[in-house]
Scaffold this active site. Sequence first.
Site, PDB file in Angstrom:
ATOM      1  CB  ILE A 273     -14.978  19.818  17.846  1.00  0.00           C
ATOM      2  CG1 ILE A 273     -16.453  20.215  17.990  1.00  0.00           C
ATOM      3  CG2 ILE A 273     -14.849  18.295  17.851  1.00  0.00           C
ATOM      4  CD1 ILE A 273     -17.131  19.658  19.213  1.00  0.00           C
ATOM      5  CB  ALA A 346     -11.772  18.211  14.454  1.00  0.00           C
ATOM      6  CB  SER A 389     -19.859  14.777   9.743  1.00  0.00           C
ATOM      7  OG  SER A 389     -20.559  15.369   8.660  1.00  0.00           O
ATOM      8  CE  LYS A 392     -25.619  24.523  10.951  1.00  0.00           C
ATOM      9  NZ  LYS A 392     -25.647  23.812  12.237  1.00  0.00           N
ATOM     10  CE  LYS A 404     -17.963  18.720   8.178  1.00  0.00           C
ATOM     11  NZ  LYS A 404     -16.564  18.406   8.591  1.00  0.00           N
ATOM     12  CG  LEU A 437     -24.881  24.052  24.415  1.00  0.00           C
ATOM     13  CD1 LEU A 437     -25.298  23.354  25.697  1.00  0.00           C
ATOM     14  CD2 LEU A 437     -25.797  25.219  24.133  1.00  0.00           C
ATOM     15  CB  SER A 440     -15.420  29.826  17.729  1.00  0.00           C
ATOM     16  OG  SER A 440     -15.319  28.802  16.753  1.00  0.00           O
ATOM     17  CB  THR A 460     -32.752  33.904  11.911  1.00  0.00           C
ATOM     18  OG1 THR A 460     -32.902  32.572  12.417  1.00  0.00           O
ATOM     19  CG2 THR A 460     -31.292  34.319  11.995  1.00  0.00           C
ATOM     20  CD  GLU A 537     -30.669  30.595  10.230  1.00  0.00           C
ATOM     21  OE1 GLU A 537     -30.650  30.380  11.459  1.00  0.00           O
ATOM     22  OE2 GLU A 537     -30.744  31.733   9.737  1.00  0.00           O
TER      23      GLU A 537
END
Length: 638
Positions: A273, A346, A389, A392, A404, A437, A440, A460, A537
Amino acid sequence: MVLTDAFVVLGAFFCAAALHGLSLAELISGLWQPLAPLVIVVSCGIFLGLYSSLIRYISLKTALRIAGVATLSVVLLSPINPVFDSAYYRLPVLLNFGLLLAAGLAFTRVAARQFFVRRADRDAQRMMIYGAGEAGVQVARALESDRRYRVLGFVDDNVDAVGKEILGLPVLGSHALAKEAPRRRITNIVLALPSISRTRRREIVAQLETLSLSVKTVPALQEILSGHARITEIRDIEIEDLLGREPVPPHEVLFRKSIAKKTVMVTGAGGSIGSELCRQILAVKPAQLILFETSEVALFEIEREFLRLRDPASDTEIHPVLGNMLDKRLVRHCIEHFGVDTLYHAAAFKHVPMVERNVRAGLRNNVLGTWNVAAAAYEYEIERFILVSTDKAVRPTNVMGATKRVAELIVQAMAERVRASGGPGCVFSMVRFGNVLGSSGSVVPYFREQIAEGGPVTVTHPDVTRYFMTIPEAAQLVIQAGAMASGGEVFVLDMGQPIRIADLAERMIRLAGYSVKSASSPEGDIEIVFTELRPGEKLYEELLHGEDVTPTAHPKIGCAHEQFLEWPTLEDLLTQMYDAALKHDARQIKSLLARVISEYAAAEQDHDVLGCAPYQAESDRFDLGYDDSGHRQASQAG
């Protein structure tokens, strides 16, 4: 080819003589008569460069050389008749010889080329081009000399073009592709439609996915017009091409407001970003662009890219600063020295499983680092501070999301302090969005790597969903959202509809030209294997704590005002987090995160690689990049 041409010369000379009723026996008995044209033609061929052309790449230039050889040979042979009084060298015979010679030389070269092409075609990928317009024709011409591919025709939706031929290749309707692709053993299809909308592109690709073809594309029109790509640069179609939305043109006033002729600083400038923010900021021509990055390699690469892409007429100064945002003195020195006006924060650790196993590092970077940078922005009263941000941070179930969310609370509390002071101060805001998309560690390059290795592709959970957005769109919206802020807002980007990760994996497999292997299709190529949710997750992500979102001047940006902690309360908790980080006390860090964020519940099982017990050794006073007392004094003074 010289030996082949020798037979062509003799054959043409004998045929020309026979056409005029001359005796072939007499011609053969006089050995010099058939040898003369042979020597002359080969010599002319060498002189005119006929034998310097590669057979498989013959072109119009080769045809002109053949015509030149035939013409020059006739001219050079014509004096023989007056000198030796030979009927075989009369002008009518020589003219016929020249015509037969040209035809023979051309025929042998075309035949030889076809031989090489047919032999190469056995290994070539059989391809059709979707789009019979100018772009498609350019691609077909470019591929004529590329032995990796064999173009067998065009596909087009234009009924006026269907049934015709272009470059000797048939044009089929898209409705006939399902039948013709297997019959012609097509393995690849190229979308030569650079100017179509994303919506139409998705419709076409959805149709092609059912055919198990490897789908490729030419660059988008914007890339071609900007000079970053050529129409003939064929690449695999990326899932990003399909998941991205129709671009919304930026509001120029918003886009320039916080950047043009200002000093702009970006932390994490070498990240996914951060680097894209810098690219778009550079295009608006700020006075100075400060690239703040902790990775030497990333900083080197991004500076080199910007120096190469920068408009030579631009006065923008680019300053790479190698350092850690935990270094309080460096951050303040940087802001003061360059006179920063706008700061995009960022820099962050963002990978959920990694931060879950490195709790202290996640807290240091995402919380204490944000505290440092935000406090410096507050102290020096820069114009704007924008925190990048993540979704999540909403009702977090993992350490990364919790850190965050604390970073957001810091920014909100700073905004409230500015408001309470009654002065102009810095405008603090934050922008929250989902996955981007191609960043990394993103699932897309991970799936692409697994597909290239032949699978399996690992997901997952069958029901896990995520929001996705392209990196350029996210960066563009972050810039515009920050410009709209008045202080304390949480800007939320419109991420579209969430996508099932299992569906994403299936589409990527099909786009690569493979079929999905499953219980219902055991003969498929690549299997999707479901593992289990990783530590921390979630099955799905959210963008808001509530439903109170107000529209803004931009259709893709919403605004919310969420609850926050008063600065004295938050500062006390941050100080405790700082102490826990010094002691490497992961359990205490997670406990404090839960006190700050009521929705956060730490995982029952500890996953930190160093364990959760405190480290008993004496703390290093430079452990976090600055001394303990200096941090406390600055935070209390701020």
